[in-house]
Design an enzyme around this catalytic site. Structure first.
Site, mmCIF file in Angstrom:
data_model
loop_
_atom_site.group_PDB
_atom_site.id
_atom_site.type_symbol
_atom_site.label_atom_id
_atom_site.label_comp_id
_atom_site.label_asym_id
_atom_site.label_seq_id
_atom_site.Cartn_x
_atom_site.Cartn_y
_atom_site.Cartn_z
ATOM 1 N N TRP A 100 18.992 55.300 16.665
ATOM 2 C CA TRP A 100 20.349 55.683 16.243
ATOM 3 C C TRP A 100 20.287 56.825 15.237
ATOM 4 O O TRP A 100 21.118 57.731 15.289
ATOM 5 C CB TRP A 100 21.116 54.480 15.687
ATOM 6 C CG TRP A 100 21.385 53.450 16.745
ATOM 7 C CD1 TRP A 100 20.902 52.181 16.788
ATOM 8 C CD2 TRP A 100 22.174 53.611 17.943
ATOM 9 N NE1 TRP A 100 21.349 51.543 17.928
ATOM 10 C CE2 TRP A 100 22.124 52.398 18.647
ATOM 11 C CE3 TRP A 100 22.901 54.670 18.483
ATOM 12 C CZ2 TRP A 100 22.783 52.201 19.867
ATOM 13 C CZ3 TRP A 100 23.558 54.489 19.688
ATOM 14 C CH2 TRP A 100 23.490 53.266 20.372
ATOM 15 N N ASP A 169 24.853 54.980 8.064
ATOM 16 C CA ASP A 169 25.327 54.271 9.258
ATOM 17 C C ASP A 169 25.001 52.794 9.034
ATOM 18 O O ASP A 169 23.843 52.393 9.053
ATOM 19 C CB ASP A 169 24.593 54.816 10.493
ATOM 20 C CG ASP A 169 24.924 54.039 11.761
ATOM 21 O OD1 ASP A 169 25.704 53.075 11.706
ATOM 22 O OD2 ASP A 169 24.388 54.413 12.831
ATOM 23 N N LYS A 193 29.836 44.320 15.575
ATOM 24 C CA LYS A 193 28.754 43.383 15.250
ATOM 25 C C LYS A 193 29.264 42.357 14.224
ATOM 26 O O LYS A 193 29.430 41.200 14.545
ATOM 27 C CB LYS A 193 27.523 44.124 14.714
ATOM 28 C CG LYS A 193 26.729 44.825 15.832
ATOM 29 C CD LYS A 193 26.836 46.288 15.717
ATOM 30 C CE LYS A 193 25.821 47.140 16.398
ATOM 31 N NZ LYS A 193 25.701 47.087 17.823
HETATM 32 C C1 PLP Z 1 23.032 51.316 13.970
HETATM 33 C C2 PLP Z 1 23.916 51.756 15.099
HETATM 34 N N1 PLP Z 1 24.489 52.973 15.030
HETATM 35 C C3 PLP Z 1 25.295 53.417 16.008
HETATM 36 C C4 PLP Z 1 25.554 52.659 17.127
HETATM 37 C C5 PLP Z 1 26.470 53.190 18.207
HETATM 38 O O1 PLP Z 1 27.671 52.567 18.080
HETATM 39 P P1 PLP Z 1 28.903 52.802 19.080
HETATM 40 O O2 PLP Z 1 28.543 52.171 20.366
HETATM 41 O O3 PLP Z 1 30.029 52.137 18.344
HETATM 42 O O4 PLP Z 1 29.119 54.274 19.206
HETATM 43 C C6 PLP Z 1 24.989 51.377 17.238
HETATM 44 C C7 PLP Z 1 25.272 50.529 18.414
HETATM 45 O O5 PLP Z 1 24.696 49.515 18.644
HETATM 46 C C8 PLP Z 1 24.153 50.934 16.194
HETATM 47 O O6 PLP Z 1 23.574 49.719 16.263
#
Ligand code: PLP
Length: 365
Positions: A100, A169, A193
């Protein structure tokens, strides 16, 4: 009532009490004769839901009054672009601890230069860098990190304290523990989550950073637009925000972040213990001191044994245990709404599977 043990990584388990309350309120919300999804987002009834969620987020996280609480759409993934669009002047700093953060950095290079303050990629993203070892320049517009690495199962415990804005994030561990949320200048998290269903992304931003934002970005991609309109510039995701409010009520009823953290420590300890006491039958992916309280990642000796584990687990009622498609292995996501009993049941299943398949050569050390 469903009878599965839900270990999905996101969207993930929601508290049963929340689902039942939403069901009860679905057709006739607050005696209005309609559902919350069917009324104007400018109505007093919806406004109360909206304002309450903002107030609750602020008070439960202990945020100072420097913060704006925003509700956006586009998931955490849109934040990967909005952050650099709004704040990157020439360069910015990214700390890489998993896929991520890599994705966030990849979006940022469209808007300027990035430098990598630290990375644990060389060791298979098993660890979190030492905060003091992160290299950055005062010219960096901000430092970006990912507090919990959902795929690899690692999590920060102590954060860096750079003298540039710190952006985090927190999609997979916001509301899971009591930390000083005020040490960040911007926090973002997709709700799916620990906060509710997908569809809403929570952004917490300090006013000092907001003032720095680039005014030349499209309205819908500007943090200032959402801050100046209390996230009511256009139609917000009303149902997701309503559900988020119910999840916050539930979190408060559990005793708040302090109790939630205590519970999360217990839950993760049960599963890490099952891994550590298996004499090498199961192997944890993350280094001990970087282990996540939210995503427990582990492997078995062979692909065949992993598949057998998943199959037998499924038959026993366990859902969502396959590791992310890019990492493989196994992963149990144990966000706030996953009950202790689910973790106890999984630990017991792991012990039994170990016992039954120890004779299987591929399972031996
Ligand atoms: C730490 C983290 N950042 C970003 C995301 C991406 O999130 P989204 O699907 O809401 O764009 C996730 C998705 O699991 C994640 O776990």
């Amino acid at each position: 009532m469903n009878n599965v043990y839900n270990f999905n990584a996101g969207p993930a388990a929601l508290p049963k009490e929340v689902l039942l309350r939403a069901q009860k309120e679905l057709i006739n919300f607050d005696d209005t004769g309609m559902s919350i999804m069917e009324m104007s987002h400018r109505s007093d009834t919806y406004d109360q839901v909206h304002s309450k969620a903002i107030t609750q987020l602020t008070s439960m996280l202990g945020l100072s009054d420097e913060f704006h609480v925003l509700f956006l759409q586009g998931g955490a993934s849109l934040q990967f672009s909005m952050v650099p669009m709004n704040f990157m002047k020439q360069q910015a700093n990214y700390v890489l601890t998993g896929s991520w953060s890599e994705k966030a950095e990849k979006e940022a290079v469209r808007y300027g230069q990035t430098s990598i303050g630290a990375s644990s990629k060389h060791s298979g993203y098993r660890s979190i860098p030492e905060p003091q070892a992160i290299l950055y320049s005062p010219e960096d517009s901000y430092m970006h990190l990912t507090s919990n690495n959902t795929l690899f199962g690692t999590q920060w415990t102590t954060f860096p304290t750079p003298d540039i804005p710190l952006i985090c994030d927190m999609s997979s561990d916001i509301f899971s523990r009591e930390i000083d949320y005020n040490q960040f200048d911007l926090i973002y998290a997709g709700a799916q989550k620990n906060l509710g269903p997908s569809g809403v992304t929570v952004v917490l931003i300090k006013d000092s950073l907001l003032q720095e934002a680039n005014k030349n970005v499209p309205s819908m991609l500007s943090y200032q637009t959402f801050a100046h309109s209390r996230s009511l510039y256009n139609t917000p995701p009303v149902f997701s925000i309503y559900m988020l409010g119910l999840v916050l009520d539930w979190t408060e009823q559990q005793g708040g972040l302090n109790k939630i953290e205590e519970q999360n420590r217990l839950k993760s300890a049960i599963l890490y213990d099952a891994i550590d006491r298996s004499d090498g039958f199961y192997k944890g992916h993350a280094d001990q001191n970087s282990r996540s309280q939210m995503n427990i990642t582990f492997t078995l000796k062979t692909k065949e044994l992993t598949e057998l584990f998943l199959q037998e687990a499924k038959e026993a009622g366990f859902v969502g245990l396959a590791g992310h498609r890019s990492v493989g292995g196994l992963r149990a996501s144990i966000y706030n709404a996953v009950p202790l009993e689910s973790c106890e049941a999984l630990a017991a299943f792991m012990k039994l599977f170990n016992k039954n398949h120890l004779a299987n050569k591929s399972g031996l050390k």
